[in-house]
Design an enzyme around this catalytic site. Structure first.
Site, PDB file in Angstrom:
ATOM      1  N   TYR A   1      -8.679  -2.246   4.850  1.00  0.00           N
ATOM      2  CA  TYR A   1      -9.683  -2.373   3.790  1.00  0.00           C
ATOM      3  C   TYR A   1     -10.162  -0.961   3.500  1.00  0.00           C
ATOM      4  O   TYR A   1     -10.837  -0.345   4.325  1.00  0.00           O
ATOM      5  CB  TYR A   1     -10.833  -3.257   4.270  1.00  0.00           C
ATOM      6  CG  TYR A   1     -11.885  -3.567   3.225  1.00  0.00           C
ATOM      7  CD1 TYR A   1     -11.985  -4.839   2.677  1.00  0.00           C
ATOM      8  CD2 TYR A   1     -12.787  -2.599   2.799  1.00  0.00           C
ATOM      9  CE1 TYR A   1     -12.954  -5.144   1.734  1.00  0.00           C
ATOM     10  CE2 TYR A   1     -13.754  -2.883   1.855  1.00  0.00           C
ATOM     11  CZ  TYR A   1     -13.828  -4.153   1.325  1.00  0.00           C
ATOM     12  OH  TYR A   1     -14.797  -4.440   0.388  1.00  0.00           O
TER      13      TYR A   1
ATOM     14  N   LYS B   1     -13.386   1.095  10.890  1.00  0.00           N
ATOM     15  CA  LYS B   1     -12.157   1.716  11.383  1.00  0.00           C
ATOM     16  C   LYS B   1     -12.304   2.135  12.845  1.00  0.00           C
ATOM     17  O   LYS B   1     -11.367   1.998  13.638  1.00  0.00           O
ATOM     18  CB  LYS B   1     -11.783   2.915  10.515  1.00  0.00           C
ATOM     19  CG  LYS B   1     -11.349   2.555   9.096  1.00  0.00           C
ATOM     20  CD  LYS B   1     -10.100   1.685   9.080  1.00  0.00           C
ATOM     21  CE  LYS B   1      -8.854   2.456   9.456  1.00  0.00           C
ATOM     22  NZ  LYS B   1      -7.616   1.623   9.353  1.00  0.00           N
TER      23      LYS B   1
ATOM     24  N   TYR C   1     -17.240   1.582   6.171  1.00  0.00           N
ATOM     25  CA  TYR C   1     -15.802   1.803   6.300  1.00  0.00           C
ATOM     26  C   TYR C   1     -15.485   2.543   7.600  1.00  0.00           C
ATOM     27  O   TYR C   1     -14.621   2.130   8.383  1.00  0.00           O
ATOM     28  CB  TYR C   1     -15.277   2.580   5.095  1.00  0.00           C
ATOM     29  CG  TYR C   1     -13.856   3.064   5.267  1.00  0.00           C
ATOM     30  CD1 TYR C   1     -12.780   2.183   5.197  1.00  0.00           C
ATOM     31  CD2 TYR C   1     -13.588   4.404   5.517  1.00  0.00           C
ATOM     32  CE1 TYR C   1     -11.478   2.627   5.375  1.00  0.00           C
ATOM     33  CE2 TYR C   1     -12.285   4.857   5.690  1.00  0.00           C
ATOM     34  CZ  TYR C   1     -11.239   3.967   5.619  1.00  0.00           C
ATOM     35  OH  TYR C   1      -9.951   4.419   5.793  1.00  0.00           O
TER      36      TYR C   1
ATOM     37  N   GLY D   1       0.811  -1.208   0.000  1.00  0.00           N
ATOM     38  CA  GLY D   1       0.000   0.000   0.000  1.00  0.00           C
ATOM     39  C   GLY D   1       0.844   1.258   0.000  1.00  0.00           C
ATOM     40  O   GLY D   1       2.076   1.222   0.110  1.00  0.00           O
ATOM     41  N   GLN D   2       0.172   2.401  -0.086  1.00  0.00           N
ATOM     42  CA  GLN D   2       0.880   3.672  -0.197  1.00  0.00           C
ATOM     43  C   GLN D   2       1.736   3.962   1.029  1.00  0.00           C
ATOM     44  O   GLN D   2       2.921   4.275   0.919  1.00  0.00           O
ATOM     45  CB  GLN D   2      -0.127   4.810  -0.388  1.00  0.00           C
ATOM     46  CG  GLN D   2      -0.896   4.719  -1.691  1.00  0.00           C
ATOM     47  CD  GLN D   2      -1.831   5.906  -1.856  1.00  0.00           C
ATOM     48  OE1 GLN D   2      -1.567   6.811  -2.626  1.00  0.00           O
ATOM     49  NE2 GLN D   2      -2.936   5.909  -1.134  1.00  0.00           N
ATOM     50  N   VAL D   3       1.141   3.880   2.211  1.00  0.00           N
ATOM     51  CA  VAL D   3       1.883   4.182   3.432  1.00  0.00           C
ATOM     52  C   VAL D   3       2.888   3.082   3.736  1.00  0.00           C
ATOM     53  O   VAL D   3       4.025   3.354   4.130  1.00  0.00           O
ATOM     54  CB  VAL D   3       0.926   4.400   4.611  1.00  0.00           C
ATOM     55  CG1 VAL D   3       1.699   4.614   5.909  1.00  0.00           C
ATOM     56  CG2 VAL D   3       0.019   5.603   4.345  1.00  0.00           C
TER      57      VAL D   3
END
Length: 315
Positions: A62, A130, A126, A11-13
């Site tokens: 996700y 979280k 979502y 992923g990006q991070v």
């Protein structure tokens, strides 16, 4: 040397954490194939027992916001159940858990930046998943840092910035919502701040470290429309060949672009607590966009679809 487990490095991070955490300890980077947070809970525990990390950094999530509305079980498995397992293991082994969350845990209303003390009221699957992950971590009483972010972008992976760059080269008209306000946060900023916090933890020891939940976003605010206009103006100044004039981007209300999951109108995050606790100096969102543009090769400007780009946490 501390053993540092990083989830979701595709992923990006996660991709940026490989860079920023190098040198802080012995890194154990994992992809979904190596540590599937959506899979068997026993498999997660077995991986933790095998690696025995002193620090767990969990950017995996996700993040398919719209798909989560029809796939609630999958969203909760990754965003709530897996963090609970990581937290319970961390509590039992005196490990530190660094976890990333989102502004979606709030109701998305108002015009004031959200603080860590504000009541949560997520408006989507979502967001609820979280928030459930956050609550599980806090209830475990493990050593933890929860970093809430918003509007994440980077030079790796599909995101709003790369999508707008691509569309700016392909189209001569474009409509972008103008009534959702936040601050674009680069994956590199999130990773660099994480490294700064972990260095403090490693240098000062566990006893006096200010654990807890913190907001992490750059300075300033804009709309998605303002973000797109600024991005293409800066891209044009840097020599990108655009077919779309930045001032030709049309601003539209969210009601004109309906999506299955409700988006926050207010994604502002107050980061005073982070600055006061750690002395973190945060850049402006414009500076982060400029930096990403300077690092992104012209040959690597393909992004995701516009719908996918509307939630690009990349955690």
């Amino acid at each position: 040397m501390s053993r540092i487990l990083i989830t979701g490095i595709s992923g990006q991070v996660g991709h940026e954490l490989l860079r920023s955490l190098a040198g802080l300890g012995e890194l154990f980077p994992t992809t979904r194939a190596e540590l599937d947070l959506s899979g068997d809970p026993q498999g997660i525990t077995q991986a933790l027992e095998r690696i025995r990390p002193d620090i767990i950094v969990n950017p995996a999530a996700y993040t398919a916001v719209d798909r989560a509305e029809q796939d609630e079980a999958a969203a909760f498995a990754v965003n709530a159940d897996a963090p609970a397992i990581l937290a319970d293991w961390a509590a039992a082994h005196s490990a530190l858990l660094v976890h990333y969350s989102t502004d979606y845990v709030f109701n998305g209303e108002g015009e004031r930046a959200w603080t860590e003390q504000d009541p949560t009221a997520p408006q989507s699957v979502y967001g609820r998943s979280k928030l459930a992950g956050e609550e599980a971590i806090r209830e475990s009483a493990c050593r933890h840092l929860i970093l809430r972010t918003s509007w994440v972008f980077g030079i790796h992976g599909a995101n709003f910035l790369k999508t707008i760059l691509r569309l700016g080269q392909e189209r001569n008209t474009l409509s972008v919502v103008n009534d959702q306000i936040g601050a674009p946060a680069s994956a590199s900023l999130i990773a660099d701040v994480t490294a700064q916090l972990l260095q403090r933890y490693l240098d000062g020891g566990a006893a006096d470290f200010p654990y807890g939940t913190y907001h992490l976003a750059p300075l300033g605010e804009t709309s998605w429309h303002g973000y797109a206009v600024y991005l293409l103006r800066r891209a044009a100044a840097q020599g990108y060949a655009l077919s779309l004039a930045p001032d030709a981007i049309l601003g539209i209300p969210s009601s004109a672009y309906p999506l299955p999951a409700k988006r926050p109108a207010n994604s502002r995050l107050c980061c005073d607590k982070l600055r006061q606790a750690f002395g973190v100096a945060l850049p402006s969102w414009q500076a982060e966009v400029d930096k990403a543009l300077s690092q992104l090769p012209a040959a690597n400007q393909a992004g995701g679809t516009p719908s996918a780009s509307r939630k690009e946490t990349g955690q």
